[in-house]
Design a protein around this motif. Sequence first.
Motif, short mmCIF file in Angstrom:
data_model
loop_
_atom_site.label_atom_id
_atom_site.label_comp_id
_atom_site.label_asym_id
_atom_site.label_seq_id
_atom_site.Cartn_x
_atom_site.Cartn_y
_atom_site.Cartn_z
N VAL A 103 0.84 -1.21 0.00
CA VAL A 103 0.00 0.00 0.00
C VAL A 103 0.87 1.25 0.00
CG1 VAL A 103 -1.69 1.34 1.31
CG2 VAL A 103 -1.94 -1.15 1.13
N LEU A 104 1.97 1.20 0.76
CA LEU A 104 2.88 2.34 0.82
C LEU A 104 3.56 2.56 -0.52
CD1 LEU A 104 4.01 4.50 2.69
CD2 LEU A 104 5.78 2.90 3.41
N SER A 105 3.87 1.49 -1.23
CA SER A 105 4.47 1.61 -2.56
C SER A 105 3.50 2.29 -3.52
CB SER A 105 4.85 0.23 -3.11
OG SER A 105 5.78 -0.40 -2.26
N ILE A 106 2.24 1.87 -3.48
CA ILE A 106 1.22 2.47 -4.35
C ILE A 106 1.04 3.95 -4.02
CG2 ILE A 106 -1.24 2.44 -4.95
CD1 ILE A 106 -1.15 -0.62 -4.40
N LEU A 107 0.97 4.27 -2.73
CA LEU A 107 0.82 5.66 -2.31
C LEU A 107 2.01 6.50 -2.77
CD1 LEU A 107 -0.63 5.25 1.31
CD2 LEU A 107 -1.84 6.05 -0.74
N THR A 108 3.20 5.90 -2.79
CA THR A 108 4.40 6.63 -3.23
C THR A 108 4.30 6.97 -4.72
OG1 THR A 108 5.71 5.45 -1.57
CG2 THR A 108 6.91 6.59 -3.33
N TYR A 109 3.84 6.03 -5.51
CA TYR A 109 3.63 6.31 -6.93
C TYR A 109 2.60 7.44 -7.11
CZ TYR A 109 6.31 2.39 -8.85
OH TYR A 109 7.34 1.54 -9.23
N ILE A 110 1.52 7.37 -6.35
CA ILE A 110 0.49 8.42 -6.43
C ILE A 110 1.07 9.76 -6.01
CG2 ILE A 110 -1.71 9.22 -5.47
CD1 ILE A 110 -2.51 6.26 -5.21
N LEU A 111 1.85 9.76 -4.93
CA LEU A 111 2.47 10.99 -4.45
C LEU A 111 3.42 11.56 -5.49
CD1 LEU A 111 3.15 13.00 -2.16
CD2 LEU A 111 4.85 11.35 -1.34
N PHE A 112 4.20 10.70 -6.12
CA PHE A 112 5.17 11.15 -7.12
C PHE A 112 4.45 11.80 -8.30
CE2 PHE A 112 8.66 11.00 -10.10
CZ PHE A 112 9.78 11.06 -9.30
N ILE A 113 3.38 11.17 -8.77
CA ILE A 113 2.62 11.71 -9.90
C ILE A 113 1.96 13.03 -9.52
CG2 ILE A 113 0.62 11.29 -11.40
CD1 ILE A 113 1.34 8.28 -11.22
#
Length: 650
Positions: free
Chosen positions: A302-312
């Motif tokens: 979940v943290l990995s997915i949130l990081t991608y969302i944050l980066f975008i």
Amino acid sequence: MTLIEKTNNFFIRHEKLLSILSLMLATIASILLFDIKVSLSGDDCDYIVAAGEFWKNFTYPGHHGPLYPIILSPFVGIFGIKLILLKILSVIFIVASLRLFYKSFRHIVPAIIRIPTLLLVSINPYVLFFASYTYSEPLFMFMQALFFYLFSKYFWNNNAEYSLKNAEYSLKKDWSKYLLLALAIMGMGLTRTIGFCVVGVIILYFILERRWKDLVYTVSIFTIVFGIFYILKPIIWPDSSSVQSFETLLAKNPYNPEQGPEDFSGIIQRLIDNSNIYLSGFLYKYFGFRSSSDIPLKDIPVLSILTYILFITCFAAVFRKSKPLVFTGLYAGILIFANFILLHKLWSQDRIIMVYYPLVLLFLTGGFYCIFNRKAFKNISFLLFALFLVSLSIGTGIHAKNRISKNLPALQQYLLGNDLYGLTPDWENFVKMSRWANVNLDKDAVIASRKPTISYVYTDRYFYGIYNVPYVNIHEITEQNQADKDNHVFLTVEMGANQRMLNNLAPLLQYIFISKQGASFSINGKEIKSAVLYKIEKSLFNEDLINFLNEHNFNYTPDYDSFLKQYIEDRNVGYQIVDPDVLLQNIKDNNIRYLILAKIRLYTSQNTGLFINTVHQYITFIQLKYPNRFKLIHTIGKEETCELAEFTGE
């Protein structure tokens, strides 16, 4: 004037002092975190060995990035292997990269972004860890920072000549700028091959900016420089090659190419696995938000997915506000993504993402600044941005304090001359045995070691590396023995405690079958872990031998085809087949006279009794067919001992 603007002005007024402070903090922290030992993987030693080879024999460093060993070579050649001197170079590279990092973004990124980022990187213990190791990462950070400095100077700088609005170049006038940029890219790529991916970042950035001349000039000159180097390379170094090929990176198993290339689903799974390892694990440890333990962190998808969302989200926030941050986001995103695609999960090491951490931190800080500085957050913008920076500072500070406190006793011992302090007994005994062998054995004698580069660094003497036991392909066995089936019986016997009772058959031993964990092979319905295959003339496979095998409860079968069929049909390659004659011939061909039998722990943090037994296997497999070819001549240590064996050749 908002509170964010006031804070930004504060950083501008004290910018020079704070930039100097960051360099001082990085230098002091590097000293407090200094580790005189080499890494247990031995990867850092590889560079030192390659440096020595380049200096002595002008051998091209084909393993890993060649530039770092080339730069180390005069220091190794002139001063010998002085670990402290070589590690000081790493400190210099990291501190210099911080200086260039600051100069690259000065005046073009708000001070409230660049100064806190600089200070946080300057005290980050995981970045500064590499300041006391001879990995290539410090040099790559320097080359990366140099590239950003040049790109900033020629394409972002806001002076009259090179402003973004007036960036008009001609190749005739500005060729030197593109050449310097091309050389910086070459420096990155020759330090870490992934550095060449920056060309893709440049192409994408110039396309987004519609800067067609810059695109054509940069790519053209880089292509020329790249082409010249790779045309001259085989001429200057005819035997040069890269150990880690592109095929290896895209193979399902880099250590077993027979399994073939990775398929699309495998690449996607690799991307998912690496995202969890590096984003949810290593990156957030660098941020100070996860444990500072050396034990691998649990994946948090979940943290990995949130990081991608944050980066975008941050990329969208900076897209129309800051060209440098757009480029930084593209650079960090593309190179990290490329690493996730190309690197195997089993190679997980935090140094992969460490080199991008300063840029990721700058980009995300800039993204948060652009988000919180909007009208929607007018009343609480400073509070939100301050909370973000403070949480990063507290986490990083706590990790730095813990790491420094942990390292201080070791630093004291290093100053007292105990260069092996902190090593577990298995490693301490191994290094001591390497030193003993260097002093007490003939200077021309070839000594085999499971970790030859570590032995070399601690003795300045070359050791022969035995990294694995050579294996035989099952199809080779079936083809070779097919012609002998009429005159021979191929007897397969489960290997066990009573193996010595078959010493009379030792000269007839052909192959040893070893089952890997999770594999299932059997003889007479009984699952086996290992077996020995003997090639016996039919006249010798008589009733007496059969009675002997039965009386002593050997689990055996003369049904050669049925036994091998299990291995032929195995699709997971859950076995290893060893030919003792191949091992013995390798000993003879390389004139190996001594072998270090180190009990290096399988699990570094604890002694479970399991150890890396590659060299032990080498000797054991040979002795099954050729007894008394080795004798122990020296032992060091009371626990997790390290032994030295001599090959007698008898």
